[in-house]
Design a protein around this motif. Structure first.
Motif, PDB file in Angstrom:
ATOM      1  N   PHE A 168       1.012  -1.245  -0.033  1.00  0.00           N
ATOM      2  CA  PHE A 168       0.038   0.037  -0.034  1.00  0.00           C
ATOM      3  C   PHE A 168       1.030   1.231   0.092  1.00  0.00           C
ATOM      4  CE2 PHE A 168      -1.956   3.447   2.647  1.00  0.00           C
ATOM      5  CZ  PHE A 168      -2.882   3.864   1.817  1.00  0.00           C
ATOM      6  N   GLU A 189       0.302  -2.364  -4.783  1.00  0.00           N
ATOM      7  CA  GLU A 189      -0.930  -3.078  -5.249  1.00  0.00           C
ATOM      8  C   GLU A 189      -2.201  -2.170  -5.089  1.00  0.00           C
ATOM      9  OE1 GLU A 189      -1.930  -6.141  -6.281  1.00  0.00           O
ATOM     10  OE2 GLU A 189       0.240  -6.233  -6.892  1.00  0.00           O
ATOM     11  N   ILE A 190      -2.034  -1.244  -4.127  1.00  0.00           N
ATOM     12  CA  ILE A 190      -3.324  -0.278  -3.608  1.00  0.00           C
ATOM     13  C   ILE A 190      -2.689   1.217  -3.475  1.00  0.00           C
ATOM     14  CG2 ILE A 190      -4.955   0.467  -2.400  1.00  0.00           C
ATOM     15  CD1 ILE A 190      -5.507  -2.437  -1.642  1.00  0.00           C
ATOM     16  N   ALA A 252      -5.219  -4.005   3.007  1.00  0.00           N
ATOM     17  CA  ALA A 252      -4.037  -3.953   2.391  1.00  0.00           C
ATOM     18  C   ALA A 252      -2.997  -5.001   3.326  1.00  0.00           C
ATOM     19  CB  ALA A 252      -3.336  -2.855   2.154  1.00  0.00           C
ATOM     20  N   ASP A 253      -2.058  -5.668   2.317  1.00  0.00           N
ATOM     21  CA  ASP A 253      -1.052  -6.430   2.842  1.00  0.00           C
ATOM     22  C   ASP A 253      -0.079  -5.554   3.605  1.00  0.00           C
ATOM     23  OD1 ASP A 253      -2.491  -8.714   2.002  1.00  0.00           O
ATOM     24  OD2 ASP A 253      -1.195  -8.545   0.185  1.00  0.00           O
TER      25      ASP A 253
END
Length: 253
Positions: A168, A189-190, A252-253
């Motif tokens: 993120f 990813e985000i 998110a991760d």
């Protein structure tokens, strides 16, 4: 450790609706067109980190919930990103500890000047004052079991920090991303990204410029923030890109 992100605000420095304005967006019935000043709540299990302390922090905390504040990371020291700082003192009372605050040396120096009463030995004894530890950073740093990576970007002639935590990233208030910072954003990813308005601006990405930057970064999902009343939440955008809104929650991760 999972990361839950809440957008506390998605608007620009005036907030939306703008005082005294009767434009279509300021009169909109769509609740996503009502925008507080920008900031994030990051939840990591039972711990909470704020990204900035927006002017509207008290209302944001009451609406979206803010059970504690374990740390604050600052992007920069403009008023809309720091002027809610006094409201964190309630967490000092409850947690009985200073709150560590991270940011660039310049941002923390400006915060120390803007909130001089907080750091003076004397003064303001009635309602208390925030207890803060200012910790300048530039390199990646550990915080509550995660690694926070400062992402330097340019907001006109002012350096601003975005932050990356795992997959993120949050990049607000910018009109230029250096090549070295694009590299730091590789594989995100985000992404939450500044997109002020459709027309060009000297210190912020326009929506068109933000779309181009998002395409280069290549995140699976890009959410725009810091929008003026010239942006309607229902304006069309390409696939993979969306306008954020106050209260949006991301995992998110």
């Amino acid at each position: 450790m999972p990361l839950r992100v809440t957008m506390l605000g998605s608007g620009t420095s005036t907030g939306i609706p703008v005082i005294g304005c009767t434009c279509r967006v300021c009169r909109s019935e769509n609740p996503r067109n009502k925008r507080w000043r920008p900031g994030l709540k990051l939840e990591m299990e039972e711990r909470v980190v704020l990204v900035d302390t927006p002017t509207d922090l008290r209302e944001q905390a009451l609406r979206f919930g803010l059970p504690r504040v374990d740390a604050i990371v600052f992007t920069h020291s403009h008023a809309d990103h720091i002027f809610g700082l006094d409201d964190v003192r309630i967490f000092n009372f409850r947690q009985r500890a200073p709150i560590p605050c991270y940011g660039s040396e310049e941002a923390l120096r400006n915060i120390r000047r803007a909130f001089a009463y907080v750091f003076e030995a004397e003064g303001q004894v009635g309602g208390g004052k925030p207890q803060l530890d200012l910790l300048p950073v530039r390199e990646p740093f550990p915080l509550l079991g995660r690694t926070f990576i400062p992402i330097p970007v340019w907001h006109g002639e002012m350096e601003v920090f975005g932050y990356r935590i795992g997959g993120f990233a949050y990049v607000t208030d910018c009109n230029r991303i250096p090549e070295s910072s694009y590299q730091l954003l590789a594989g995100v990813e985000i992404l939450i990204l500044d997109a002020l308005r459709h027309r060009p601006h000297s210190t912020h990405f326009s929506v068109e410029e933000a779309i181009a930057a998002a395409g280069r970064i290549g995140a699976r999902r890009t959410i725009f923030t810091h929008m003026t009343h010239e942006v309607d939440h229902d304006d069309p955008l390409p696939a993979g890109v969306e306008f954020g809104y106050d209260g949006l929650i991301l995992d998110a991760d």
